[in-house]
Enzyme design. Sequence first.
Site, PDB file in Angstrom:
ATOM      1  N   HIS A   7       0.707  -1.263  -0.144  1.00 48.68           N
ATOM      2  CA  HIS A   7       0.234   0.005  -0.194  1.00 48.68           C
ATOM      3  C   HIS A   7       1.033   1.723  -0.162  1.00 48.68           C
ATOM      4  O   HIS A   7       2.211   1.258   0.025  1.00 48.68           O
ATOM      5  CB  HIS A   7      -1.391   0.030   1.183  1.00 48.68           C
ATOM      6  CG  HIS A   7      -0.493   0.261   2.686  1.00 48.68           C
ATOM      7  ND1 HIS A   7      -0.065  -1.144   3.067  1.00 48.68           N
ATOM      8  CD2 HIS A   7       0.344   1.126   3.322  1.00 48.68           C
ATOM      9  CE1 HIS A   7       0.555  -1.149   5.080  1.00 48.68           C
ATOM     10  NE2 HIS A   7       0.403   0.643   4.486  1.00 48.68           N
ATOM     11  N   GLU A  43      -8.914   4.647  10.249  1.00 50.31           N
ATOM     12  CA  GLU A  43      -8.091   4.170   8.259  1.00 50.31           C
ATOM     13  C   GLU A  43      -8.967   3.945   7.386  1.00 50.31           C
ATOM     14  O   GLU A  43      -9.947   3.201   7.631  1.00 50.31           O
ATOM     15  CB  GLU A  43      -5.962   3.123   8.257  1.00 50.31           C
ATOM     16  CG  GLU A  43      -6.706   2.221   9.241  1.00 50.31           C
ATOM     17  CD  GLU A  43      -5.916   0.891   8.410  1.00 50.31           C
ATOM     18  OE1 GLU A  43      -4.963   0.829   8.849  1.00 50.31           O
ATOM     19  OE2 GLU A  43      -6.292   0.704   7.686  1.00 50.31           O
ATOM     20  N   GLN A  60      -4.323   3.406   1.291  1.00 49.52           N
ATOM     21  CA  GLN A  60      -4.010   3.599   3.073  1.00 49.52           C
ATOM     22  C   GLN A  60      -4.605   5.222   3.218  1.00 49.52           C
ATOM     23  O   GLN A  60      -3.351   5.740   3.452  1.00 49.52           O
ATOM     24  CB  GLN A  60      -3.371   2.976   3.636  1.00 49.52           C
ATOM     25  CG  GLN A  60      -3.543   2.635   5.579  1.00 49.52           C
ATOM     26  CD  GLN A  60      -2.186   1.672   6.250  1.00 49.52           C
ATOM     27  OE1 GLN A  60      -1.542   2.524   5.889  1.00 49.52           O
ATOM     28  NE2 GLN A  60      -2.517   1.640   6.753  1.00 49.52           N
ATOM     29  N   HIS A  84       3.941   7.321   3.918  1.00 50.61           N
ATOM     30  CA  HIS A  84       4.516   5.741   3.727  1.00 50.61           C
ATOM     31  C   HIS A  84       4.332   5.046   2.249  1.00 50.61           C
ATOM     32  O   HIS A  84       3.261   5.102   2.008  1.00 50.61           O
ATOM     33  CB  HIS A  84       4.657   5.809   4.920  1.00 50.61           C
ATOM     34  CG  HIS A  84       3.252   4.587   5.268  1.00 50.61           C
ATOM     35  ND1 HIS A  84       2.596   5.368   5.963  1.00 50.61           N
ATOM     36  CD2 HIS A  84       3.089   3.415   5.172  1.00 50.61           C
ATOM     37  CE1 HIS A  84       1.640   4.672   6.200  1.00 50.61           C
ATOM     38  NE2 HIS A  84       2.019   3.501   5.445  1.00 50.61           N
ATOM     39  N   GLU A 134       7.230   1.372   5.327  1.00 54.22           N
ATOM     40  CA  GLU A 134       6.711   0.266   5.947  1.00 54.22           C
ATOM     41  C   GLU A 134       6.875  -1.448   5.124  1.00 54.22           C
ATOM     42  O   GLU A 134       6.777  -1.663   4.292  1.00 54.22           O
ATOM     43  CB  GLU A 134       5.051  -0.049   6.089  1.00 54.22           C
ATOM     44  CG  GLU A 134       4.211  -0.625   6.611  1.00 54.22           C
ATOM     45  CD  GLU A 134       3.186  -0.275   6.360  1.00 54.22           C
ATOM     46  OE1 GLU A 134       2.492   0.675   6.523  1.00 54.22           O
ATOM     47  OE2 GLU A 134       2.140  -1.671   7.290  1.00 54.22           O
TER      48      GLU A 134
HETATM   49  C1  V0V Z   1       8.552  11.821   9.353  1.00 53.50           C
HETATM   50  N1  V0V Z   1      10.069  11.813   9.253  1.00 53.50           N
HETATM   51  C2  V0V Z   1       9.541  12.003   7.281  1.00 53.50           C
HETATM   52  C3  V0V Z   1       8.565  11.357   7.597  1.00 53.50           C
HETATM   53  N2  V0V Z   1       8.262  11.411   9.369  1.00 53.50           N
HETATM   54  N3  V0V Z   1      10.120  11.766   6.249  1.00 53.50           N
HETATM   55  C4  V0V Z   1       9.491  10.926   5.426  1.00 53.50           C
HETATM   56  N4  V0V Z   1       8.146  10.577   5.513  1.00 53.50           N
HETATM   57  C5  V0V Z   1       7.460  10.599   6.784  1.00 53.50           C
HETATM   58  N5  V0V Z   1       6.524  10.185   7.105  1.00 53.50           N
HETATM   59  C6  V0V Z   1      11.341  13.141   9.036  1.00 53.50           C
HETATM   60  C7  V0V Z   1      10.951  14.559   9.894  1.00 53.50           C
HETATM   61  O1  V0V Z   1      10.904  14.980   8.393  1.00 53.50           O
HETATM   62  C8  V0V Z   1      11.981  14.527  10.727  1.00 53.50           C
HETATM   63  O2  V0V Z   1      13.363  15.072   9.309  1.00 53.50           O
HETATM   64  C9  V0V Z   1      12.265  13.391  11.008  1.00 53.50           C
HETATM   65  O3  V0V Z   1      12.131  12.227  10.186  1.00 53.50           O
HETATM   66  C10 V0V Z   1      12.065  12.747  12.297  1.00 53.50           C
HETATM   67  O4  V0V Z   1      11.391  13.238  12.147  1.00 53.50           O
HETATM   68  P1  V0V Z   1       9.967  13.632  13.469  1.00 53.50           P
HETATM   69  O5  V0V Z   1       8.393  15.274  13.198  1.00 53.50           O
HETATM   70  O6  V0V Z   1      11.093  15.003  14.763  1.00 53.50           O
HETATM   71  O7  V0V Z   1       9.425  12.503  14.222  1.00 53.50           O
HETATM   72  P2  V0V Z   1       9.695  11.193  15.119  1.00 53.50           P
HETATM   73  O8  V0V Z   1      11.629  11.412  14.822  1.00 53.50           O
HETATM   74  O9  V0V Z   1       9.086  11.611  16.446  1.00 53.50           O
HETATM   75  O10 V0V Z   1       8.752  10.864  14.206  1.00 53.50           O
HETATM   76  C11 V0V Z   1       9.366   9.918  12.781  1.00 53.50           C
HETATM   77  C12 V0V Z   1       9.614   8.403  12.846  1.00 53.50           C
HETATM   78  C13 V0V Z   1       7.402   8.389  13.001  1.00 53.50           C
HETATM   79  C14 V0V Z   1       9.153   7.824  11.192  1.00 53.50           C
HETATM   80  C15 V0V Z   1       9.860   7.831  14.107  1.00 53.50           C
HETATM   81  O11 V0V Z   1       6.723   8.611  12.711  1.00 53.50           O
HETATM   82  C16 V0V Z   1       7.391   6.868  13.255  1.00 53.50           C
HETATM   83  O12 V0V Z   1       7.166   5.785  14.559  1.00 53.50           O
HETATM   84  N6  V0V Z   1       6.648   5.942  12.418  1.00 53.50           N
HETATM   85  C17 V0V Z   1       6.724   4.643  11.757  1.00 53.50           C
HETATM   86  C18 V0V Z   1       4.604   4.599  12.204  1.00 53.50           C
HETATM   87  C19 V0V Z   1       3.745   6.059  11.306  1.00 53.50           C
HETATM   88  O13 V0V Z   1       4.275   6.129  10.786  1.00 53.50           O
HETATM   89  N7  V0V Z   1       2.861   5.182  11.850  1.00 53.50           N
HETATM   90  C20 V0V Z   1       1.385   5.970  10.920  1.00 53.50           C
HETATM   91  C21 V0V Z   1       0.513   5.119  10.129  1.00 53.50           C
HETATM   92  P3  V0V Z   1      14.162  16.695   9.856  1.00 53.50           P
HETATM   93  O14 V0V Z   1      13.446  17.797  10.115  1.00 53.50           O
HETATM   94  O15 V0V Z   1      15.121  16.237  11.256  1.00 53.50           O
HETATM   95  O16 V0V Z   1      14.906  16.457   9.052  1.00 53.50           O
HETATM   96  S1  V0V Z   1      -0.028   3.307  10.426  1.00 53.50           S
HETATM   97  C22 V0V Z   1       0.036   2.487   9.408  1.00 53.50           C
HETATM   98  O17 V0V Z   1       1.131   2.932   8.185  1.00 53.50           O
HETATM   99  C23 V0V Z   1      -0.738   1.153   9.554  1.00 53.50           C
HETATM  100  C24 V0V Z   1      -1.621   0.658  10.948  1.00 53.50           C
HETATM  101  C25 V0V Z   1      -0.620   0.290   8.482  1.00 53.50           C
HETATM  102  O18 V0V Z   1      -0.048   0.125   7.450  1.00 53.50           O
HETATM  103  O19 V0V Z   1      -1.015  -0.807   8.254  1.00 53.50           O
HETATM  104 CO    CO Z   2       0.543   2.091   6.034  1.00 55.95          CO
END
Ligand code: V0V
Ligand code: CO
Length: 146
Positions: A7, A43, A60, A84, A134
Amino acid sequence: MLTRIDHIGIACFDLDATVEFYRATYGFEVHHSEVNEEQGVREAMLRINGTSDGGASYLQLLEPTREDSAVGKWLAKNGEGVHHIAFGTADVDGDAADIREKGVRVLYDEPRTGSMGSRITFLHPKDCHGVLTELVTSAPVESPEH
Ligand code: V0V
Ligand code: CO
């Protein structure tokens, strides 16, 4: 082995309005929707193609349930858009371990629960040329009752 695009995750402010856009513009219908409290998202999965073996691709659509969630923080900073990409694999544990050995940060020690009972983990976007990535293993397809 990563075998397909499972996705593309799209962050939005208003899930219902965004679902309606995809329905009215492209004819995509909601295949499944749920709230994932651990991830902080409401979602909707829009099924784009595929077969009954679970090998479909989805959009998604993700609306945050709280501001401090991953999607909530991202939306506040970037506005709506692609959040993502997710690759499908039969073995998320093995592939995550292999990728971790290559020096890419895998965000979870153990895969967590994703959409439709899947098992998911994420790779840090800073280690993936700016793309939050992911890995997904779909839930096994239940065989029909006889
Ligand atoms: C953050 N950054 C990204 C980003 N999110 N870059 C590209 N794409 C993204 N989606 C960059 C952000 O611009 C910062 O860059 C740096 O990473 C740190 O970001 P932050 O804003 O300080 O945020 P953090 O570090 O607290 O969190 C970022 C992470 C977090 C990636 C660690 O979003 C995470 O844990 N994601 C995984 C879980 C998730 O996304 N769940 C929602 C979908 P600079 O400014 O330092 O350069 S749930 C899902 O998909 C499900 C349920 C499913 O598929 O079934
Ligand atoms: Co997802």
